[in-house]
Scaffold this motif. Sequence first.
Motif, PDB file in Angstrom:
ATOM      1  N   GLY A 187      53.929  72.546   5.354  1.00 51.29           N
ATOM      2  CA  GLY A 187      53.943  74.013   5.347  1.00 51.29           C
ATOM      3  C   GLY A 187      53.732  74.640   3.985  1.00 51.29           C
ATOM      4  N   MET A 188      53.189  73.875   3.032  1.00 55.69           N
ATOM      5  CA  MET A 188      52.983  74.430   1.695  1.00 55.69           C
ATOM      6  C   MET A 188      51.507  74.727   1.458  1.00 55.69           C
ATOM      7  SD  MET A 188      56.082  74.324   0.618  1.00 55.69           S
ATOM      8  CE  MET A 188      55.969  74.641  -1.117  1.00 55.69           C
ATOM      9  N   SER A 189      51.262  75.867   0.859  1.00 58.59           N
ATOM     10  CA  SER A 189      49.888  76.268   0.590  1.00 58.59           C
ATOM     11  C   SER A 189      49.601  76.207  -0.904  1.00 58.59           C
ATOM     12  CB  SER A 189      49.678  77.695   1.092  1.00 58.59           C
ATOM     13  OG  SER A 189      48.878  78.438   0.215  1.00 58.59           O
ATOM     14  N   ARG A 190      48.441  75.666  -1.228  1.00 59.89           N
ATOM     15  CA  ARG A 190      48.022  75.567  -2.624  1.00 59.89           C
ATOM     16  C   ARG A 190      47.981  76.935  -3.302  1.00 59.89           C
ATOM     17  NH1 ARG A 190      43.466  72.758  -5.902  1.00 59.89           N
ATOM     18  NH2 ARG A 190      43.517  71.049  -4.444  1.00 59.89           N
ATOM     19  N   GLU A 191      47.526  77.920  -2.595  1.00 58.83           N
ATOM     20  CA  GLU A 191      47.386  79.238  -3.210  1.00 58.83           C
ATOM     21  C   GLU A 191      48.700  79.992  -3.294  1.00 58.83           C
ATOM     22  OE1 GLU A 191      44.725  80.273  -4.665  1.00 58.83           O
ATOM     23  OE2 GLU A 191      43.552  78.532  -4.020  1.00 58.83           O
ATOM     24  N   ARG A 192      49.540  79.795  -2.302  1.00 58.79           N
ATOM     25  CA  ARG A 192      50.703  80.672  -2.172  1.00 58.79           C
ATOM     26  C   ARG A 192      51.972  80.074  -2.773  1.00 58.79           C
ATOM     27  NH1 ARG A 192      51.563  80.738   3.580  1.00 58.79           N
ATOM     28  NH2 ARG A 192      52.769  78.863   3.103  1.00 58.79           N
ATOM     29  N   ASP A 193      52.206  78.787  -2.549  1.00 56.57           N
ATOM     30  CA  ASP A 193      53.524  78.224  -2.875  1.00 56.57           C
ATOM     31  C   ASP A 193      53.528  77.228  -4.016  1.00 56.57           C
ATOM     32  OD1 ASP A 193      54.571  79.303  -0.300  1.00 56.57           O
ATOM     33  OD2 ASP A 193      53.335  77.720   0.581  1.00 56.57           O
ATOM     34  N   VAL A 194      52.367  76.712  -4.331  1.00 52.47           N
ATOM     35  CA  VAL A 194      52.331  75.528  -5.174  1.00 52.47           C
ATOM     36  C   VAL A 194      51.492  75.794  -6.424  1.00 52.47           C
ATOM     37  CG1 VAL A 194      51.529  73.137  -5.248  1.00 52.47           C
ATOM     38  CG2 VAL A 194      52.530  74.035  -3.164  1.00 52.47           C
ATOM     39  N   PHE A 195      51.967  75.297  -7.534  1.00 51.98           N
ATOM     40  CA  PHE A 195      51.121  75.283  -8.734  1.00 51.98           C
ATOM     41  C   PHE A 195      50.777  73.823  -8.989  1.00 51.98           C
ATOM     42  CE2 PHE A 195      49.676  75.524 -13.014  1.00 51.98           C
ATOM     43  CZ  PHE A 195      49.237  76.837 -13.209  1.00 51.98           C
ATOM     44  N   ILE A 196      49.487  73.558  -9.180  1.00 57.77           N
ATOM     45  CA  ILE A 196      49.036  72.181  -9.375  1.00 57.77           C
ATOM     46  C   ILE A 196      48.567  72.009 -10.816  1.00 57.77           C
ATOM     47  CG2 ILE A 196      47.467  70.385  -8.604  1.00 57.77           C
ATOM     48  CD1 ILE A 196      47.297  71.807  -5.916  1.00 57.77           C
ATOM     49  N   ALA A 197      49.105  71.011 -11.477  1.00 58.34           N
ATOM     50  CA  ALA A 197      48.724  70.747 -12.865  1.00 58.34           C
ATOM     51  C   ALA A 197      48.648  69.238 -13.072  1.00 58.34           C
ATOM     52  CB  ALA A 197      49.743  71.366 -13.821  1.00 58.34           C
ATOM     53  N   ASN A 198      48.221  68.872 -14.237  1.00 61.27           N
ATOM     54  CA  ASN A 198      48.123  67.459 -14.589  1.00 61.27           C
ATOM     55  C   ASN A 198      48.837  67.196 -15.904  1.00 61.27           C
ATOM     56  OD1 ASN A 198      46.332  66.206 -12.545  1.00 61.27           O
ATOM     57  ND2 ASN A 198      44.868  67.739 -13.261  1.00 61.27           N
ATOM     58  N   VAL A 199      49.179  65.946 -16.131  1.00 59.34           N
ATOM     59  CA  VAL A 199      49.748  65.571 -17.423  1.00 59.34           C
ATOM     60  C   VAL A 199      48.699  65.752 -18.511  1.00 59.34           C
ATOM     61  CG1 VAL A 199      50.657  63.651 -18.790  1.00 59.34           C
ATOM     62  CG2 VAL A 199      51.357  63.924 -16.398  1.00 59.34           C
ATOM     63  N   ILE A 200      47.490  65.311 -18.218  1.00 57.41           N
ATOM     64  CA  ILE A 200      46.390  65.390 -19.182  1.00 57.41           C
ATOM     65  C   ILE A 200      45.436  66.492 -18.728  1.00 57.41           C
ATOM     66  CG2 ILE A 200      44.371  64.134 -20.053  1.00 57.41           C
ATOM     67  CD1 ILE A 200      46.752  62.886 -21.186  1.00 57.41           C
ATOM     68  N   LYS A 201      45.077  67.345 -19.632  1.00 54.19           N
ATOM     69  CA  LYS A 201      44.262  68.490 -19.242  1.00 54.19           C
ATOM     70  C   LYS A 201      42.753  68.238 -19.343  1.00 54.19           C
ATOM     71  CE  LYS A 201      48.196  70.747 -18.989  1.00 54.19           C
ATOM     72  NZ  LYS A 201      48.973  70.579 -17.752  1.00 54.19           N
ATOM     73  N   CYS A 202      42.346  67.168 -19.988  1.00 54.93           N
ATOM     74  CA  CYS A 202      40.912  66.867 -20.118  1.00 54.93           C
ATOM     75  C   CYS A 202      40.623  65.499 -19.505  1.00 54.93           C
ATOM     76  CB  CYS A 202      40.487  66.857 -21.592  1.00 54.93           C
ATOM     77  SG  CYS A 202      40.733  68.448 -22.405  1.00 54.93           S
ATOM     78  N   ARG A 203      39.418  65.365 -18.943  1.00 54.53           N
ATOM     79  CA  ARG A 203      39.077  64.139 -18.225  1.00 54.53           C
ATOM     80  C   ARG A 203      38.886  62.954 -19.173  1.00 54.53           C
ATOM     81  NH1 ARG A 203      33.399  62.327 -15.610  1.00 54.53           N
ATOM     82  NH2 ARG A 203      34.199  60.673 -14.279  1.00 54.53           N
ATOM     83  N   PRO A 204      39.594  61.851 -18.929  1.00 52.81           N
ATOM     84  CA  PRO A 204      39.323  60.633 -19.702  1.00 52.81           C
ATOM     85  C   PRO A 204      37.984  60.046 -19.257  1.00 52.81           C
ATOM     86  CG  PRO A 204      41.539  60.572 -18.730  1.00 52.81           C
ATOM     87  CD  PRO A 204      40.791  61.698 -18.075  1.00 52.81           C
ATOM     88  N   PRO A 205      37.184  59.555 -20.188  1.00 53.82           N
ATOM     89  CA  PRO A 205      35.864  59.057 -19.824  1.00 53.82           C
ATOM     90  C   PRO A 205      35.930  58.000 -18.733  1.00 53.82           C
ATOM     91  CG  PRO A 205      36.410  58.559 -22.133  1.00 53.82           C
ATOM     92  CD  PRO A 205      37.511  59.419 -21.597  1.00 53.82           C
ATOM     93  N   GLY A 206      35.064  58.152 -17.731  1.00 53.76           N
ATOM     94  CA  GLY A 206      35.009  57.189 -16.640  1.00 53.76           C
ATOM     95  C   GLY A 206      36.288  57.138 -15.832  1.00 53.76           C
ATOM     96  N   ASN A 207      37.112  58.160 -15.943  1.00 51.61           N
ATOM     97  CA  ASN A 207      38.418  58.212 -15.260  1.00 51.61           C
ATOM     98  C   ASN A 207      39.339  57.062 -15.644  1.00 51.61           C
ATOM     99  OD1 ASN A 207      37.409  60.427 -13.958  1.00 51.61           O
ATOM    100  ND2 ASN A 207      37.000  59.373 -12.025  1.00 51.61           N
ATOM    101  N   ARG A 208      39.191  56.587 -16.883  1.00 55.14           N
ATOM    102  CA  ARG A 208      40.112  55.530 -17.322  1.00 55.14           C
ATOM    103  C   ARG A 208      41.520  56.099 -17.406  1.00 55.14           C
ATOM    104  NH1 ARG A 208      41.700  57.231 -22.086  1.00 55.14           N
ATOM    105  NH2 ARG A 208      40.267  57.916 -23.712  1.00 55.14           N
ATOM    106  N   ASN A 209      42.493  55.158 -17.528  1.00 54.66           N
ATOM    107  CA  ASN A 209      43.880  55.598 -17.673  1.00 54.66           C
ATOM    108  C   ASN A 209      44.057  56.370 -18.965  1.00 54.66           C
ATOM    109  OD1 ASN A 209      44.637  54.302 -15.327  1.00 54.66           O
ATOM    110  ND2 ASN A 209      45.308  52.441 -16.369  1.00 54.66           N
ATOM    111  N   PRO A 210      44.908  57.368 -18.944  1.00 53.27           N
ATOM    112  CA  PRO A 210      45.200  58.070 -20.197  1.00 53.27           C
ATOM    113  C   PRO A 210      45.888  57.145 -21.195  1.00 53.27           C
ATOM    114  CG  PRO A 210      46.085  59.276 -18.291  1.00 53.27           C
ATOM    115  CD  PRO A 210      45.637  57.934 -17.793  1.00 53.27           C
TER     116      PRO A 210
END
Length: 297
Positions: free
Chosen positions: A183-206
């Motif tokens: 029952g949770m909506s991305r727009e209404r109830d939830v804020f989505i964030a990441n630990v790292i704000k920029c993409r690591p090359p090739g999606n490697r681990n941070p």
Amino acid sequence: MTAPHSTPASAAPRVNPLQRLWLRELGMERLWLRPAPPAVAAPAPQVPVLKQDFSTPPAAAAPVPDAVPAPTDTLRPAGPGLRNGPPPKPAPKAEAAVEAAPAPMPVAMAVKHANLDELREQVVACTACGLCGGRRHAVFGHGGQPTRWLVVGEAPGEQEDRQGQPFVGRSGQLLDAMLSAVGMSRERDVFIANVIKCRPPGNRNPKPEEIAACSPYLMRQIALLKPERILVLGRFAAQTLLGTDATIGSLRGRVHQMKTDEGREIPVIVSYHPAYLLRSPAEKARAWQDLKLAARV
Ligand code: URA
């Protein structure tokens, strides 16, 4: 588990235990926490953004998977002040010293008094680690306020880097389905964030130093958003927020507590990262248990 914040030495910047841990790991603790050198006259750097005063049901039937397309699948605004690293050497004395130059600021200090808009600007301008060189967009995060749930992932992937928004690829579709199942909506109830704000090359681990450089932004997001609870997805987010190297398997299934700088305790629930669930659909039953736990805390 709590992530309490300690009070640092008198003139040293305030850091929380997580930040201290990373600094120690990087061998920078003494350098970083050393009192700032006395300011002397020097040309004032251009610091346009920052304030100068320095801051998966059940084992039987889970709704999570099927709602999703089948798994086919420093802030340092361009200036020298905020890169994470040892404090710079004191500036040489100018002949006619009339004005003190602002001391360079680590990210943790720069974010301290930022509001959400300022924080977003700081993230977009950040050059605190090498990831800024390869990004299309820094991904600040997105969601509703007041924030019921803060969902914390690892780092932007290719689609997120392209669009500047968190969890917009296949993992994001699964996440949306998981959230709507409770029952949770991305727009209404939830804020989505990441630990790292920029993409690591090739999606490697941070890397640890990237997490160390970026985590003050997440900490400030938590302080500003004041979420009712935090759902952390995946190993990196869980270990970063809880200050542990324990496995996801040992962390999920119970409610942790995180203590903010303001002394507020926020319940933290750990679950699997959606990308892992796409690769290991059998684990969706456990993720569903985690979501139900988060929903009833
Ligand atoms: N994976 C993450 O951890 N975060 C995103 O934003 C997208 C994919």
